[in-house]
Design a protein around this motif. Structure first.
Motif, PDB file in Angstrom:
ATOM      1  N   ILE A 129     -60.361   9.928  87.933  1.00 55.43           N
ATOM      2  CA  ILE A 129     -61.481   9.002  88.170  1.00 55.43           C
ATOM      3  C   ILE A 129     -61.601   8.026  86.999  1.00 55.43           C
ATOM      4  O   ILE A 129     -61.772   6.818  87.195  1.00 55.43           O
ATOM      5  CB  ILE A 129     -62.801   9.769  88.392  1.00 55.43           C
ATOM      6  N   GLY A 130     -61.491   8.528  85.778  1.00 57.14           N
ATOM      7  CA  GLY A 130     -61.534   7.654  84.612  1.00 57.14           C
ATOM      8  C   GLY A 130     -60.388   6.661  84.593  1.00 57.14           C
ATOM      9  O   GLY A 130     -60.572   5.487  84.271  1.00 57.14           O
ATOM     10  N   LEU A 190     -58.679   5.553  87.260  1.00 55.46           N
ATOM     11  CA  LEU A 190     -58.917   4.567  88.320  1.00 55.46           C
ATOM     12  C   LEU A 190     -59.998   3.570  87.911  1.00 55.46           C
ATOM     13  O   LEU A 190     -59.882   2.368  88.187  1.00 55.46           O
ATOM     14  CB  LEU A 190     -59.315   5.265  89.619  1.00 55.46           C
ATOM     15  N   ASN A 191     -61.052   4.058  87.258  1.00 52.34           N
ATOM     16  CA  ASN A 191     -62.125   3.167  86.820  1.00 52.34           C
ATOM     17  C   ASN A 191     -61.659   2.205  85.731  1.00 52.34           C
ATOM     18  O   ASN A 191     -62.188   1.109  85.600  1.00 52.34           O
ATOM     19  CB  ASN A 191     -63.325   3.976  86.322  1.00 52.34           C
ATOM     20  N   THR A 192     -60.659   2.612  84.967  1.00 54.86           N
ATOM     21  CA  THR A 192     -60.141   1.759  83.905  1.00 54.86           C
ATOM     22  C   THR A 192     -59.145   0.726  84.422  1.00 54.86           C
ATOM     23  O   THR A 192     -59.145  -0.422  83.978  1.00 54.86           O
ATOM     24  CB  THR A 192     -59.469   2.616  82.814  1.00 54.86           C
ATOM     25  N   ARG A 222     -60.586  -0.435  89.114  1.00 54.90           N
ATOM     26  CA  ARG A 222     -61.948  -0.934  89.343  1.00 54.90           C
ATOM     27  C   ARG A 222     -62.158  -2.380  88.882  1.00 54.90           C
ATOM     28  O   ARG A 222     -62.749  -3.178  89.616  1.00 54.90           O
ATOM     29  CB  ARG A 222     -62.961  -0.009  88.677  1.00 54.90           C
ATOM     30  N   ASN A 276     -67.551   2.081  93.442  1.00 56.69           N
ATOM     31  CA  ASN A 276     -67.583   3.387  92.772  1.00 56.69           C
ATOM     32  C   ASN A 276     -67.253   4.517  93.739  1.00 56.69           C
ATOM     33  O   ASN A 276     -66.513   5.445  93.398  1.00 56.69           O
ATOM     34  CB  ASN A 276     -68.956   3.639  92.142  1.00 56.69           C
ATOM     35  N   MET A 327     -63.534   4.626  94.360  1.00 52.54           N
ATOM     36  CA  MET A 327     -62.794   5.257  93.260  1.00 52.54           C
ATOM     37  C   MET A 327     -62.905   6.778  93.345  1.00 52.54           C
ATOM     38  O   MET A 327     -61.929   7.496  93.156  1.00 52.54           O
ATOM     39  CB  MET A 327     -63.331   4.793  91.897  1.00 52.54           C
ATOM     40  N   SER A 341     -70.552  10.016  94.109  1.00 48.94           N
ATOM     41  CA  SER A 341     -70.333   9.075  93.014  1.00 48.94           C
ATOM     42  C   SER A 341     -71.645   8.637  92.373  1.00 48.94           C
ATOM     43  O   SER A 341     -71.689   8.391  91.167  1.00 48.94           O
ATOM     44  CB  SER A 341     -69.542   7.857  93.487  1.00 48.94           C
ATOM     45  N   SER A 371     -72.248   9.300  88.550  1.00 49.63           N
ATOM     46  CA  SER A 371     -72.527   8.149  87.691  1.00 49.63           C
ATOM     47  C   SER A 371     -73.773   8.374  86.846  1.00 49.63           C
ATOM     48  O   SER A 371     -73.796   8.037  85.654  1.00 49.63           O
ATOM     49  CB  SER A 371     -72.687   6.880  88.521  1.00 49.63           C
TER      50      SER A 371
END
Length: 118
Positions: free
Chosen positions: A40-41, A43-45, A48, A71, A74, A97, A101
């Motif tokens: 998840i981190g 993908l968010n980096t 996203r 979100n 992801m 999510s 979050s």
């Protein structure tokens, strides 16, 4: 480096908490939660920011609410890639999510106070 490892462990714990309080998200073990938190981190980096840029007009029209959908995507994408981490459907990804979050903001705030250079 220590802050990053502690954050990773706490976010993995947050995923276990999400699975505990919301039945639409399933995590089989702490190891699976650690892998999911990492993906998840990642993908968010990586993904996203590209999605945010591509969907900027929609995000502006919805006054930022479309970011919740990004979100959730992801979160759902991580569940599709990993074994041991599952999401029932996209609506479950949205709720999961949101909870994740909120926990992430709390964790980040606590770590900033704990690791401050004062």
């Amino acid at each position: 480096m220590l802050k990053l490892i502690v954050k990773w462990l706490l976010l993995a714990s947050a995923l276990l908490f999400v699975a505990y309080v919301y039945k639409g998200v399933e995590v089989s073990s702490f190891g699976a939660a650690m892998g999911a938190a990492f993906v998840i981190g990642l993908l968010n980096t990586v993904v996203r920011p590209i999605l945010v840029l591509l969907t900027l007009p929609v995000t502006l029209v919805t006054v930022g609410l479309f970011l919740f959908i990004i979100n959730a995507f992801m979160f759902w994408a991580a569940a599709q890639v990993l074994d041991g981490f599952g999401v029932r459907d996209f609506a479950a990804a949205l709720v999961g999510s949101l909870i994740y979050s909120v926990l992430g903001v709390v964790i980040e705030s606590a770590l900033e106070r704990l690791f401050s250079k004062e």
